[in-house]
Design a protein around this motif. Structure first.
Motif, PDB file in Angstrom:
ATOM      1  N   VAL A 209     -37.862  35.217  43.889  1.00  0.00           N
ATOM      2  CA  VAL A 209     -39.319  35.279  43.937  1.00  0.00           C
ATOM      3  C   VAL A 209     -39.875  34.063  44.664  1.00  0.00           C
ATOM      4  O   VAL A 209     -39.475  32.922  44.390  1.00  0.00           O
TER       5      VAL A 209
ATOM      6  N   GLY B 164     -28.869  42.624  34.443  1.00  0.00           N
ATOM      7  CA  GLY B 164     -30.130  42.395  35.127  1.00  0.00           C
ATOM      8  C   GLY B 164     -30.349  40.935  35.425  1.00  0.00           C
ATOM      9  O   GLY B 164     -29.407  40.157  35.524  1.00  0.00           O
ATOM     10  N   ASP B 165     -31.599  40.575  35.561  1.00  0.00           N
ATOM     11  CA  ASP B 165     -31.955  39.202  35.906  1.00  0.00           C
ATOM     12  C   ASP B 165     -33.380  38.971  35.417  1.00  0.00           C
ATOM     13  O   ASP B 165     -34.195  39.892  35.416  1.00  0.00           O
ATOM     14  N   THR B 166     -33.668  37.766  34.975  1.00  0.00           N
ATOM     15  CA  THR B 166     -35.044  37.416  34.624  1.00  0.00           C
ATOM     16  C   THR B 166     -35.412  36.127  35.334  1.00  0.00           C
ATOM     17  O   THR B 166     -34.570  35.253  35.541  1.00  0.00           O
ATOM     18  N   THR B 167     -36.675  36.047  35.725  1.00  0.00           N
ATOM     19  CA  THR B 167     -37.152  34.825  36.359  1.00  0.00           C
ATOM     20  C   THR B 167     -38.633  34.665  36.050  1.00  0.00           C
ATOM     21  O   THR B 167     -39.298  35.622  35.655  1.00  0.00           O
ATOM     22  N   ARG B 168     -39.141  33.455  36.191  1.00  0.00           N
ATOM     23  CA  ARG B 168     -40.576  33.238  36.107  1.00  0.00           C
ATOM     24  C   ARG B 168     -41.230  33.554  37.450  1.00  0.00           C
ATOM     25  O   ARG B 168     -40.576  33.479  38.495  1.00  0.00           O
TER      26      ARG B 168
ATOM     27  N   LEU C 209     -34.039  34.459  25.605  1.00  0.00           N
ATOM     28  CA  LEU C 209     -34.762  35.723  25.765  1.00  0.00           C
ATOM     29  C   LEU C 209     -33.781  36.866  26.024  1.00  0.00           C
ATOM     30  O   LEU C 209     -33.890  37.950  25.453  1.00  0.00           O
ATOM     31  N   ILE C 210     -32.809  36.590  26.898  1.00  0.00           N
ATOM     32  CA  ILE C 210     -31.832  37.621  27.251  1.00  0.00           C
ATOM     33  C   ILE C 210     -31.026  38.036  26.023  1.00  0.00           C
ATOM     34  O   ILE C 210     -30.716  39.208  25.831  1.00  0.00           O
TER      35      ILE C 210
ATOM     36  N   GLU D  79     -40.683  30.430  43.344  1.00  0.00           N
ATOM     37  CA  GLU D  79     -39.741  30.090  42.271  1.00  0.00           C
ATOM     38  C   GLU D  79     -38.374  29.754  42.856  1.00  0.00           C
ATOM     39  O   GLU D  79     -37.784  28.741  42.522  1.00  0.00           O
ATOM     40  N   HIS D  80     -37.904  30.611  43.737  1.00  0.00           N
ATOM     41  CA  HIS D  80     -36.565  30.437  44.310  1.00  0.00           C
ATOM     42  C   HIS D  80     -36.596  29.939  45.750  1.00  0.00           C
ATOM     43  O   HIS D  80     -35.590  29.499  46.274  1.00  0.00           O
TER      44      HIS D  80
ATOM     45  N   SER E 146     -34.327  43.915  36.495  1.00  0.00           N
ATOM     46  CA  SER E 146     -34.762  42.579  36.926  1.00  0.00           C
ATOM     47  C   SER E 146     -36.241  42.432  36.613  1.00  0.00           C
ATOM     48  O   SER E 146     -37.040  43.299  36.968  1.00  0.00           O
TER      49      SER E 146
ATOM     50  N   PHE F  20     -35.779  28.383  32.855  1.00  0.00           N
ATOM     51  CA  PHE F  20     -37.179  28.496  32.391  1.00  0.00           C
ATOM     52  C   PHE F  20     -37.692  27.116  31.986  1.00  0.00           C
ATOM     53  O   PHE F  20     -36.961  26.338  31.398  1.00  0.00           O
TER      54      PHE F  20
ATOM     55  N   LEU G 224     -32.952  38.744  41.281  1.00  0.00           N
ATOM     56  CA  LEU G 224     -34.338  38.807  41.734  1.00  0.00           C
ATOM     57  C   LEU G 224     -34.735  37.423  42.252  1.00  0.00           C
ATOM     58  O   LEU G 224     -34.613  36.430  41.529  1.00  0.00           O
TER      59      LEU G 224
ATOM     60  N   GLU H 113     -43.371  36.532  25.351  1.00  0.00           N
ATOM     61  CA  GLU H 113     -42.063  37.009  24.906  1.00  0.00           C
ATOM     62  C   GLU H 113     -42.213  38.269  24.065  1.00  0.00           C
ATOM     63  O   GLU H 113     -41.402  39.195  24.168  1.00  0.00           O
TER      64      GLU H 113
ATOM     65  N   ILE I 106     -27.610  38.833  33.582  1.00  0.00           N
ATOM     66  CA  ILE I 106     -28.037  38.465  32.235  1.00  0.00           C
ATOM     67  C   ILE I 106     -26.873  37.821  31.489  1.00  0.00           C
ATOM     68  O   ILE I 106     -25.801  38.373  31.399  1.00  0.00           O
TER      69      ILE I 106
ATOM     70  N   GLU J 149     -34.281  30.991  29.467  1.00  0.00           N
ATOM     71  CA  GLU J 149     -34.024  32.354  29.909  1.00  0.00           C
ATOM     72  C   GLU J 149     -32.978  33.036  29.029  1.00  0.00           C
ATOM     73  O   GLU J 149     -33.094  34.202  28.693  1.00  0.00           O
TER      74      GLU J 149
END
Lengths: 319, 319
Positions: free
Chosen positions: A55, B128-132, A14-15, A58-59, B95, A319, A53, B104, A4, A11
């Motif tokens: 996914v 942590g981590d965030t993703t779509r 939001l973080i 996405e990745h 995550s 994002f 993470l 949001e 984060i 992104e």
């Protein structure tokens, strides 16, 4: 890839809101905002922790990457966050959400690749979680350590420091171009594909760079154009980058030429190289005995200047 | 919920294969197979680490749980793994894979619930981590610590020990029945729903139970019928459980009666109570000053006997 992080868009906006909602961290703990969180131990060491993470869709696209490559890369990009602090990895935790189409044989091949990379750094798999689900999702948490007070943060760049990277940039993004456009006949396909799928985190290099006295460091996941901005913001400084000094492999330059791509843009904006980006004083750099390339200098103020180019470069946007 | 665990069926058979493929862990480290991994620190403390992955459609149905409840429960079930070792939680890593439909505002409500639970235990969000992605997936990694050599493992049950739990069982599973069948008119709906969505990990209780000298401990995520088997297998012992001694709330018993459900089966097999299940000698139990209920006794051999019932009980099966 960063944990984060602080920024003002997508992104990162939001973080920032999540961080503002959350409790302050205890004295001596570094929470949200760098490659790793840092927690004091009581014996002269610090614990480093990061997680990522990945996914499906996405990745990565499942029919474009083998389970072994996916396992390798999942471990590599996380261990790279420990390298980015100058730390030594101690172990990982792996959570897998497994769709029906990802067979048990696929899982075991994934683990084989995961272990092949991890064992290079004596970083065993220590635990995790598995569950069924409609998408393949992979979360890796990595634990590391470094001497107390020695984690190299993003916030330590000082005006006058040199800006360096540990290896050629843009191979990974150029490899991805070849993979996505099915150009396996390109003479550099194998080399560039491996640079995309099988990155090797710069763990030994990161520890040596920390020991030499680097000011700031991170790993190059989104591209120098994006990642350097994190260092500049966290350190309240500016930078001049010499676009003519960006290290690029011969293979990558040849393939970019044949595809009509701008190699400097791929090198600065492509991301996923997992080389280290660091800032260091000229005297300290003389002590450093690992491969590195000087690409610019930290300046006072807050501007980011791309010398030798008439354009601005932006990195990968999440994002 | 348990981290990667040893058993011989479903999820656990796969995990056993993963463990067999993986490198041995360093001396003094406990890897795959308990509620948490245990890593030595050098100053008389041990680090505890656990992680859990919660996936939409597998662990929760988005239109049946509020974002706040989901945030609370995500933090609670992970901190519960630290409680299950007798440890003190230090911080978590979160995550999130976020689908478009999870706005949001939903994320921030999730974080509010997550923090409301975490702050009760001074356990801040550290990264942590965030993703779509197309599905909501939540991975939480929790770090904790305990005095060196004092983590209460699954493997320490001894013949003659009493088997105890820290609170009434089956509330959570009975609450889930009411939620899934839309019986909000049930007089115990609010109480049982909260027991399902807003569990409180038994952190203080776990530390007290460890200090009193418990032999083995875990948290009740899959139900005593399943979880106790992990302790028996890890400790190479058997058990007699007195089905008449299982603690159950009045609310749960009344609701089971009105729905025609067997309350003892809900209590033993329902899971997700996040009470602690532990074994302890009779003398040691006298020192223990937290709520507890004796439900049976550890025996030599390897049989599991349900006294007062003519049937066998099995817990939740993951795969």
């Amino acid at each position: 890839m960063p944990t984060i992080s602080d920024s003002t868009r997508g992104e990162f906006a939001l973080i920032e809101k999540i961080r503002n909602l959350s409790a302050p961290v205890p004295e001596g703990v570094l929470g949200i905002g760098d490659d790793c969180a840092v927690l004091p131990q009581k014996d002269g060491l610090q614990s480093l922790v990061s997680c990522d993470l990945l996914v499906e869709g996405e990745h990565f696209v499942l029919d474009r990457i083998s389970p072994r490559e996916l396992g390798w890369k999942s471990a590599a990009v996380n261990i790279s966050d420990i390298a980015a602090m100058g730390g030594r990895p101690r172990g990982t935790f792996l959570s897998l959400c497994l769709p029906e189409k990802f067979s048990e044989a696929d899982v075991l091949e994934f683990i084989e690749g995961y272990n092949a990379l991890s064992s290079r750094f004596s970083c065993p798999l220590l635990g995790g979680d598995t569950t069924r689900g409609k998408l393949l999702c992979i979360n890796v948490t990595v634990l590391g350590e470094c001497p107390a007070g020695r984690a190299v943060l993003r916030s330590g760049a000082r005006s006058g420091d040199l800006i360096c990277v540990t290896g050629p940039l843009g191979d990974s993004a150029t490899g991805l171009e070849l993979i996505l456009s099915d150009r396996s006949s390109d003479p550099n396909y194998q080399y560039l594909k491996e640079r995309h799928y099988l990155p090797v985190p710069r763990v030994g290099e990161g520890m040596a760079i920390a020991k030499a006295g680097a000011g700031a460091m991170m790993d190059i996941s989104d591209g120098v154009a994006s990642d350097l901005r994190h260092i500049l913001k966290a350190s309240s400084v500016g930078a001049e980058v010499d676009c003519g000094a960006i290290p690029m492999s011969t293979q990558m330059q040849k393939t970019c030429a044949s595809l009509g791509l701008d190699p400097v843009e791929k090198a600065l904006c492509g991301g996923e190289d997992y080389e280290l980006l660091f800032t260091i004083g000229e005297q300290e750099l003389k002590r450093l005995d690992v491969e590195h390339y000087v690409i610019g200098r930290i300046t006072a103020g807050n501007s980011l200047v791309w010398k030798g180019s008439d354009r601005d470069y932006l990195g990968f946007r999440h994002f």
